[in-house]
Design an enzyme around this catalytic site. Structure first.
Site, PDB file in Angstrom:
ATOM      1  N   SER A  24       0.989  -1.393  -0.061  1.00 43.85           N
ATOM      2  CA  SER A  24      -0.176   0.334   0.135  1.00 43.85           C
ATOM      3  C   SER A  24       0.521   1.451   0.208  1.00 43.85           C
ATOM      4  CB  SER A  24      -1.205  -0.069   1.157  1.00 43.85           C
ATOM      5  OG  SER A  24      -0.347   0.203   2.653  1.00 43.85           O
ATOM      6  N   THR A 154     -38.897  23.526 -16.073  1.00 47.43           N
ATOM      7  CA  THR A 154     -39.208  22.530 -15.885  1.00 47.43           C
ATOM      8  C   THR A 154     -38.994  21.758 -17.194  1.00 47.43           C
ATOM      9  OG1 THR A 154     -41.126  22.542 -16.102  1.00 47.43           O
ATOM     10  CG2 THR A 154     -40.277  23.311 -13.916  1.00 47.43           C
ATOM     11  N   HIS A 155     -38.149  20.447 -16.485  1.00 45.84           N
ATOM     12  CA  HIS A 155     -38.445  19.886 -18.032  1.00 45.84           C
ATOM     13  C   HIS A 155     -37.236  20.222 -19.554  1.00 45.84           C
ATOM     14  CE1 HIS A 155     -41.874  16.908 -16.842  1.00 45.84           C
ATOM     15  NE2 HIS A 155     -41.895  18.533 -16.736  1.00 45.84           N
ATOM     16  N   SER A 276     -10.504  24.425 -29.792  1.00 50.31           N
ATOM     17  CA  SER A 276      -9.575  23.528 -30.590  1.00 50.31           C
ATOM     18  C   SER A 276      -8.332  23.416 -31.176  1.00 50.31           C
ATOM     19  CB  SER A 276     -11.124  23.358 -31.505  1.00 50.31           C
ATOM     20  OG  SER A 276     -10.749  22.286 -32.670  1.00 50.31           O
ATOM     21  N   LYS A 282     -12.894  28.411 -31.720  1.00 47.74           N
ATOM     22  CA  LYS A 282     -13.806  27.039 -31.006  1.00 47.74           C
ATOM     23  C   LYS A 282     -13.667  27.989 -29.356  1.00 47.74           C
ATOM     24  CE  LYS A 282     -16.424  24.582 -30.469  1.00 47.74           C
ATOM     25  NZ  LYS A 282     -16.618  23.096 -30.364  1.00 47.74           N
ATOM     26  N   ASN A 284     -14.566  26.440 -25.500  1.00 53.16           N
ATOM     27  CA  ASN A 284     -15.455  25.175 -24.539  1.00 53.16           C
ATOM     28  C   ASN A 284     -15.175  25.596 -23.272  1.00 53.16           C
ATOM     29  OD1 ASN A 284     -15.623  23.860 -27.681  1.00 53.16           O
ATOM     30  ND2 ASN A 284     -13.270  23.087 -27.338  1.00 53.16           N
ATOM     31  N   GLU A 289     -17.346  20.685 -18.601  1.00 53.86           N
ATOM     32  CA  GLU A 289     -17.033  19.278 -18.664  1.00 53.86           C
ATOM     33  C   GLU A 289     -16.495  18.234 -17.697  1.00 53.86           C
ATOM     34  OE1 GLU A 289     -16.828  19.106 -22.469  1.00 53.86           O
ATOM     35  OE2 GLU A 289     -16.782  21.328 -22.769  1.00 53.86           O
TER      36      GLU A 289
END
Ligand code: ARG
Length: 492
Positions: A24, A154-155, A276, A282, A284, A289
């Site tokens: 360990s 909502t939804h 990108s 781009k 991002n 994320e």
């Protein structure tokens, strides 16, 4: 064989594969310093109880401080864990006649459980601080957006107008409960298993309360078998962390969606964004994320912990070694995710115009229009719901004339005949007025969100005060430990 652990009972050493499988050492870097503390407290107590001589105690303590000074790199990594390699290094430094007495009345089983708890409680305190920081960032942002209109969903469909402050307060409220859960977990983590030895305690007259107090524990984990066998404190902590991460993932998901041109509600600061390698235009929201992605790591750790502990017979089993790295993985992912989210929230650009424009798109004021009909004319809400529902099939925002036409079909009379006026309809369709009316506890009206913000700022001060008290109490205990160590080294 020179291996101080195996030389008695075993006659051959594990090959590299077996050692890698059983060791360990790599995860034990998390508990190196905690292990030194545990060794110091145990040694002082052994002397105080007359189990080892003052002279041996002094030499062991000096040896331990030297081991600490040299750091983990100096330890022999061919041992299977930090506890035995640390003891072996001590024996190298002070000789077995002295160093060989430190492990009296102790097992690696109570030792490792104690070390994990010491490290974990510090991690819990720092996550409490990080959470307080994120809540502050949300409250700071909320305080300047109590009038900023946005659509509520909502939804994921436009539902009713709300404000950005109200939305931010919703996330902050969830994090407040997360913070409570971490504080709760702390009280159960901060219990001392030391003195349980292998599982049956020991015939040496140890003073468990003394080591617990020198190490800053709030109380003892009494039953010696329970003390070495249980990892429910890891499961509980990992579960609190999984909850934090699930909450963060919901914020992250919204930030990702809101960063699209379709929404355009927010723009992450460049430092929290990536670009990108092929598409030069781009920008991002990678940090959001990754927060969403790291939830997988944290939930995975919780599942691993539960599965490792399931159906383990009492008392200590080596399976438990496999549990610990999952905790550290979870700690790292959670702490960094909370910190990064704090930075994102504090630095992102908020496009209040886009939010305001969208706040009425999709006839979000329909509920208020139905409510207004009820208040103005006395018709039942269900009937008003039907009338507005029929109106919502149309393309635009309805006029009083259109309302009357539909209500005549349904009720046989126009609502203007029953007291509904142009003025009332206009007011019901105004998002600002919608918000102002929603002033009951927890609603989005600027007065109410303003009240909630000040109240939560006050609560955060109390949380920070409690964190300071807990940190202070641990610091005081460790100061007493080191003062006692000093005295013992001087031969007192
Ligand atoms: N490395 C071990 C663990 O993390 C320490 C305890 C070892 N105990 C034993 N009986 N082999 O659990």
């Amino acid at each position: 064989m020179s291996n101080i652990l195996r030389r008695g009972r075993l006659s051959s050493s594990p090959d590299e594969d077996i050692l890698n499988f059983t060791s360990s050492m790599s995860a034990d870097k998390w508990i190196f310093e905690a292990d030194i503390l545990v060794d110091l407290a145990h040694t002082v107590m052994l002397k105080e109880q007359g189990i080892i001589k003052a002279d041996d105690c002094s030499k062991i303590l000096k040896g331990l401080l030297a081991v600490k000074e040299d750091g983990i790199e100096k330890l022999d990594h061919s041992y299977e864990d930090i506890h035995i390699s640390l003891e072996s290094r001590l024996i190298d430094l002070v000789g077995e006649e002295t160093g060989g007495r430190m492990h009296s009345g102790r097992s690696r089983n109570d030792e490792v459980a104690t070390c994990i708890r010491i490290r974990l409680r510090d991690e819990l305190l720092s996550i409490m601080e990080e959470l307080a920081g994120l809540r502050s960032a949300l409250l700071n942002r909320a305080s300047v957006h109590t009038e900023t209109l946005m659509p509520g969903f909502t939804h994921l469909q436009h539902a009713q107008p709300t404000t950005f402050a109200h939305h931010l307060l919703a996330h902050e409220g969830a994090l407040a409960r997360d913070s409570d859960r971490v504080t709760d977990a702390f009280t159960r983590v901060n219990k001392s298993p030391l003195g349980a030895a292998a599982f049956a305690s020991t015939g040496f007259d140890l003073n468990r309360e003394r080591t617990a107090s020198l190490l800053g524990f709030g109380s003892l984990l009494e039953n010696s078998m329970d003390a070495v066998s249980s990892r429910d404190f890891l499961i509980e902590t990992a579960s609190a962390f999984a909850n934090i991460m699930v909450n963060l993932s919901r914020m992250a998901e919204e930030l990702v969606i809101w960063s699209t041109p379709e929404f355009g509600f927010v723009e992450l600061h460049d430092s929290y964004s990536s670009t990108s390698s092929i598409m030069p235009q781009k920008k991002n929201p990678d940090t959001a994320e990754l927060i969403r992605g790291k939830v997988g790591t944290v939930i995975g750790s919780l599942m691993a912990l539960l599965t490792i502990c399931k159906a383990l017979p009492l008392s200590y089993n080596r399976d438990l070694q496999e549990a610990t790295p999952n905790m550290w993985r979870s700690v790292e992912a959670t702490r960094s995710a909370v910190r990064i989210m704090t930075g994102i929230i504090g630095s992102m650009k908020v496009n209040t115009d886009a939010m305001a424009t969208q706040s009425t798109a999709g006839f979000t004021t329909a509920t208020e229009l139905a409510d207004t009909m009820v208040r103005a004319t006395g018709i039942p809400f269900r009937t008003a719901h039907q009338i507005v529902g029929v109106l919502a099939r149309g393309t635009g925002i309805p006029t009083l004339k259109e309302i009357d036409a539909v209500s005549s079909d349904i009720l046989g009379a126009g609502l203007s005949e029953r007291g509904l006026t142009e003025e009332m309809v206009k007011d019901a369709l105004d998002p600002v007025s919608n918000i102002r009316r929603r002033r009951i506890i927890g609603g989005p009206s600027p007065d109410e969100t303003g009240r909630a913000i000040s109240m939560h700022i006050g609560e955060l001060e109390e949380v920070r005060y409690r964190i300071n008290v807990l940190n202070g109490s641990i610091e005081n205990s460790l100061k007493e430990l080191f003062d006692t160590v000093e005295k013992c080294m001087e031969g007192n």
